[in-house]
Design an enzyme around this catalytic site. Sequence first.
Site, PDB file in Angstrom:
ATOM      1  N   GLU A  35       3.490  -1.063  -1.807  1.00  0.00           N
ATOM      2  CA  GLU A  35       4.330   0.111  -1.594  1.00  0.00           C
ATOM      3  C   GLU A  35       5.138  -0.109  -0.330  1.00  0.00           C
ATOM      4  O   GLU A  35       4.909  -1.077   0.405  1.00  0.00           O
ATOM      5  CB  GLU A  35       3.478   1.382  -1.506  1.00  0.00           C
TER       6      GLU A  35
ATOM      7  N   HIS B 212       0.721   8.183   2.635  1.00  0.00           N
ATOM      8  CA  HIS B 212      -0.051   7.199   3.389  1.00  0.00           C
ATOM      9  C   HIS B 212       0.539   7.005   4.778  1.00  0.00           C
ATOM     10  O   HIS B 212       1.755   6.919   4.931  1.00  0.00           O
ATOM     11  CB  HIS B 212      -0.035   5.840   2.689  1.00  0.00           C
TER      12      HIS B 212
END
Lengths: 381, 289
Positions: free
Chosen positions: B209, B247
């Site tokens: 990611e 995150h």
Amino acid sequence: MKLHEYQAKRVFAEAGIPTPDAELAETVDAAVDAAEAIGYPVAIKAQVQVGGRGKAGGIKLVDDADEAREAADEILGMDLKGYHVDRVLVEEAVDFTNELYVGVTMDRGEGKPVAMVSTRGGVNIEEVAAEDPDAIAREHVDPAFGMHPYQARKAVYDAGVDRTVANDVASVLTTLYDLWAAKDGADAEINPLMITADDEVVAADAVMNIDGDALFRQPDLAEMQEEAAEDDLEAKANDYGFDYVRLDGNVGIIGNGAGLVMTTLDLVDHYGGQPANFLDIGGGAKAERVTNALDMVFSDENVDAVVFNIFGGITRGDEVAQGINEALEAFDEIPKRVVVRLAGTNAEEGMEILNTDLVTVEKTLEDAVQRAVEYAEEDSQ
Amino acid sequence: MSVLVDENTRVVVQGITGGEGKFHTEQMLEYGTNVVAGAVPGKGGQAVAGVPVYDTVDRAAREEDANAAVVFVPPAFAADACFEALDAPVDLVVAITEGIPTQDMSKVYRKLQETDTHLVGPNCPGVITPGVAKLGILPGNIFSSGNVGLVSRSGTLTYQVVDNLTERGLGQTTAIGIGGDPIIGTDFIDALELFEADPDTHAVVMCGEIGGEDEEEAARYIGANMDTPVVGFIAGRTAPPGKRMGHAGAIVSGSGTGTAQSKIDALENAGTPVGDTPEEVADHVEDIL
């Protein structure tokens, strides 16, 4: 969590880093009084947490009371890159001969702290780093020992700081590192660190960002946290405890887990739609969080359709389905069409529970996203 | 064969008496994981789901021959729990806890360099060798045994990709959720190295990611060192710069590093196909096998 400049300067000053005389003011009169007390010239600086304040007109240098009044009147109440200015820092203008940069941050690639010094202070350091990486001296620190004094000296000499002030700059860097370590800093920066004609060092700006995960053991800093005047929806998401980012599109997105929500956004884009937001309801979400999430997305006037994508690990599909039903049954008329896709733990039970008069159910992520993109196009306002 | 976790893995659960610890211990046992002990200070002598609890990891490891630890300890005490497991020592530590202060993890990471232990996480779903054992919170029922290794920074995205694989009959050797924090133990390269050395892993799926440069570094590693084919997926193509996407590590910096495009380019340059959707990832794997 970001500290305001005035807060960071207080923290730095308490630790022994020299900062200019300054006073915080919330009104024009208070700003002028502060300027008179400090003595001209002074800088009047908007206290908002955005970069490039100077260029945006948020910092003004003034030489007398009339100018101070004019500048404070202009800056207080102004809208600076989306932030309302309700306070200014009135600060002694430092007559400098040189501007340095010093900073401490976590090098995530190395897993350890790094201290940095550059003689190219006073400008955007990220640009310096991109154009001329060698202009910044970097010293990695072993977190078990902290920064040794020699490391601060090494960084300062490597950066090419003049030896007449090298010891003082090294001392500022050591103090900054110790502060960063003690206060759970994410980034701590002084840019510029000014060198005066008398070879004094003064922190003319101060940046201190604190690791949000460590606020539980930094009560003094946690108290400084202020409601940032961000987007209303982002403030609402804060209250609900969601990870939320507002975007420009019209397909509302709710999901669990950051990677999967990002993937859902990407798929909306892939199938020709435009994501309206990132909303992660987190693991183990129960009915109330589901209701709050729908409320969030429905509150965004740009949203024309919603895709709700849950892959249950600790989150249970039946509980999510229950929450969706309850939330939607409370409306006389559902504001936007909602497409739901449940997979993983108790997904089948969840699909049975879902009231298909209120939502469209799809089995795969791809189908759910395509359907929501279609709805958003049809219902586009 | 598999990596990190096999039939000889004997687990001590740290924080076994807490809500999460207890629930997931039951789930792990049900899946067939050999959970041999729990460790919670002050709770020695108790039992959870039939598993004996000890006051220290050291004692649990000695009495029950534990060689792996799973950490379900709250964030304020989780780094200490990692140190305790590293010092026991055990061969594998899986840290599930989310929200550990970054400076704490920096110290754990530093300690880790002096040991032979693998740390997976923190803020991760865990490790599973389908049909054998799982350490963590992954839902066992979506996994199936096979020849695909999987490494991912994100929990639910792992489930999504695994679901797509399993549906095509593409089972997994081991799946490793490495976690989305800025500082983690096992990174992509560590996991790829393990899969490369495993003769039963015939292809690897790597889900990355935005944020940081770990995917770019992994791509360089793949290009230089791997014979086992890798298929990539990168989440966050539509993420705007400067916004943290959930995150702590998932952020495209103002200066433009950490973008999805730079990661996709790096992987493709290393000869690794990158799927636009999880479905396409399964397509690529199917083509390879």
